[in-house]
Design an enzyme around this catalytic site. Structure first.
Site, PDB file in Angstrom:
ATOM      1  N   HIS A  50       0.847  -1.191   0.000  1.00  0.00           N
ATOM      2  CA  HIS A  50       0.000   0.000   0.000  1.00  0.00           C
ATOM      3  C   HIS A  50       0.882   1.241   0.000  1.00  0.00           C
ATOM      4  CE1 HIS A  50      -3.874   2.030   0.777  1.00  0.00           C
ATOM      5  NE2 HIS A  50      -3.104   2.928   1.392  1.00  0.00           N
ATOM      6  N   CYS A  64     -10.546   9.450  -3.497  1.00  0.00           N
ATOM      7  CA  CYS A  64      -9.915   8.194  -3.894  1.00  0.00           C
ATOM      8  C   CYS A  64     -10.507   7.061  -3.061  1.00  0.00           C
ATOM      9  CB  CYS A  64      -8.397   8.280  -3.686  1.00  0.00           C
ATOM     10  SG  CYS A  64      -7.925   8.512  -1.957  1.00  0.00           S
ATOM     11  N   ARG A  92       1.159   8.616  -5.780  1.00  0.00           N
ATOM     12  CA  ARG A  92       1.770   7.807  -6.835  1.00  0.00           C
ATOM     13  C   ARG A  92       3.217   8.224  -7.076  1.00  0.00           C
ATOM     14  NH1 ARG A  92      -3.352   8.137  -9.286  1.00  0.00           N
ATOM     15  NH2 ARG A  92      -2.630   9.419 -10.999  1.00  0.00           N
ATOM     16  N   THR A 112      -6.920  12.196 -13.419  1.00  0.00           N
ATOM     17  CA  THR A 112      -5.804  12.018 -12.480  1.00  0.00           C
ATOM     18  C   THR A 112      -4.489  11.684 -13.174  1.00  0.00           C
ATOM     19  OG1 THR A 112      -5.078  10.847 -10.483  1.00  0.00           O
ATOM     20  CG2 THR A 112      -6.385   9.564 -12.025  1.00  0.00           C
ATOM     21  N   ASP A 124       2.441   7.355 -13.137  1.00  0.00           N
ATOM     22  CA  ASP A 124       2.679   6.640 -11.882  1.00  0.00           C
ATOM     23  C   ASP A 124       4.183   6.550 -11.668  1.00  0.00           C
ATOM     24  OD1 ASP A 124       2.802   4.898  -9.704  1.00  0.00           O
ATOM     25  OD2 ASP A 124       1.144   3.654 -10.421  1.00  0.00           O
ATOM     26  N   ARG A 126       5.665   5.488  -8.873  1.00  0.00           N
ATOM     27  CA  ARG A 126       6.000   4.578  -7.773  1.00  0.00           C
ATOM     28  C   ARG A 126       6.924   3.463  -8.247  1.00  0.00           C
ATOM     29  NH1 ARG A 126       0.015   3.156  -5.852  1.00  0.00           N
ATOM     30  NH2 ARG A 126      -0.167   3.041  -8.112  1.00  0.00           N
ATOM     31  N   THR A 147      -4.194  -6.791  -4.692  1.00  0.00           N
ATOM     32  CA  THR A 147      -3.997  -5.625  -5.554  1.00  0.00           C
ATOM     33  C   THR A 147      -4.941  -5.636  -6.742  1.00  0.00           C
ATOM     34  OG1 THR A 147      -2.311  -4.289  -6.683  1.00  0.00           O
ATOM     35  CG2 THR A 147      -2.243  -6.659  -7.068  1.00  0.00           C
TER      36      THR A 147
END
Length: 194
Positions: A50, A64, A92, A112, A124, A126, A147
Site C-alpha cells: 500500500h 480516492c 503515486r 488524475t 505513476d 512509484r 492488488t
C-alpha cells in the site's frame, strides 16, 4: 535500507508487529510492514503493498479509494495471518504537495493521469523494489498479492518471490471518486471490474 525497529501494535483488526525499514534510525519517514501475529513465512502470505495516501488513509478523503483499500487490506491480513507493507510514496510517487497541485488541476476537469503529466511527472512514479526488500527480510517466498494494479504484479514477478494468486480489492465507487476510478481502470489498466 534495512530493518530499524519493531514493536507490537494492537489494532482494531488484531495484533500486528510494526516493523520500520529505512537507511538509518534517524530517517523520519520509514517504510513500514504490518505483520499479523499469525504470520507464517512458510505459507503463501496474503500481502498488500500500500502506497501512502495521507488524504485517504488518515483524513478519509472521498477523492480516492485508498483509505478504504487500506482498511480492507488490514482486515484481510488479520483474517489470513498476512502482511501490509506501507510504502512512503505519496501521490503515486510525486509527494503530497505535488499531489495537492494535481488535485487542483483535476478540479478543472483533467483526469488524475493527465494531471500528473501536466506537472511534469509520469502517470505513476512509484516503484516496488523496497517492498521486495522488505518481503525478503521477512523471508516471504510466496504471496497472495492483494492488488488491482498490474504494475505491482509485474514488479513482484521480476523478483524471486512467487505470486501464487492475485486477490482483488474492489471498493464500490461513489460520486466523488467515480471519475478517478474510471481513469485507473481505463487508462492505467487497473483491474477494477468484478
Amino acid at each position: 535500507m534495512k530493518r530499524q525497529a519493531a514493536t507490537t501494535i494492537p489494532t482494531k483488526w488484531g495484533v500486528f508487529k510494526m516493523i520500520a525499514y529505512a537507511a538509518s534510525k534517524t530517517e523520519a519517514m520509514p517504510h513500514l510492514a504490518m505483520v499479523h501475529e499469525d504470520f507464517d513465512k512458510n505459507s503463501s502470505v496474503h500481502l498488500r503493498i500500500h502506497s501512502e495516501c495521507l488524504t485517504g488513509d488518515l483524513f478519509t478523503s472521498k477523492r480516492c479509494d485508498c483509505g478504504q483499500q487500506l482498511s480492507a487490506a488490514m482486515e484481510m491480513a488479520a483474517s489470513n495471518g498476512g502482511v501490509v507493507i506501507y510504502l512512503r510514496q505519496e501521490g503515486r510517487g510525486i509527494g503530497l504537495i505535488n499531489k495537492m497541485e494535481a488535485y487542483n488541476i483535476q478540479d478543472t476537469g483533467v483526469n488524475t493521469a493527465d494531471a500528473n503529466t501536466h506537472l511534469g511527472f509520469d502517470v505513476d512514479s512509484r516503484h516496488y523494489e523496497d517492498a521486495i526488500t522488505i518481503m525478503e527480510d521477512l523471508q516471504i517466498k510466496s504471496i497472495h498479492l492483494i492488488t488491482n494494479n498490474p504494475l505491482k504484479i509485474e514488479a513482484i514477478e521480476k523478483s524471486n518471490i512467487e505470486v501464487a494468486s492475485r486477490v482483488p480489492l474492489i471498493i464500490k465507487p461513489i460520486k466523488e471518486n467515480r471519475d478517478y476510478l474510471k481513469t485507473k481502470n481505463d487508462l492505467m489498466g487497473h483491474f477494477l471490474k468484478k
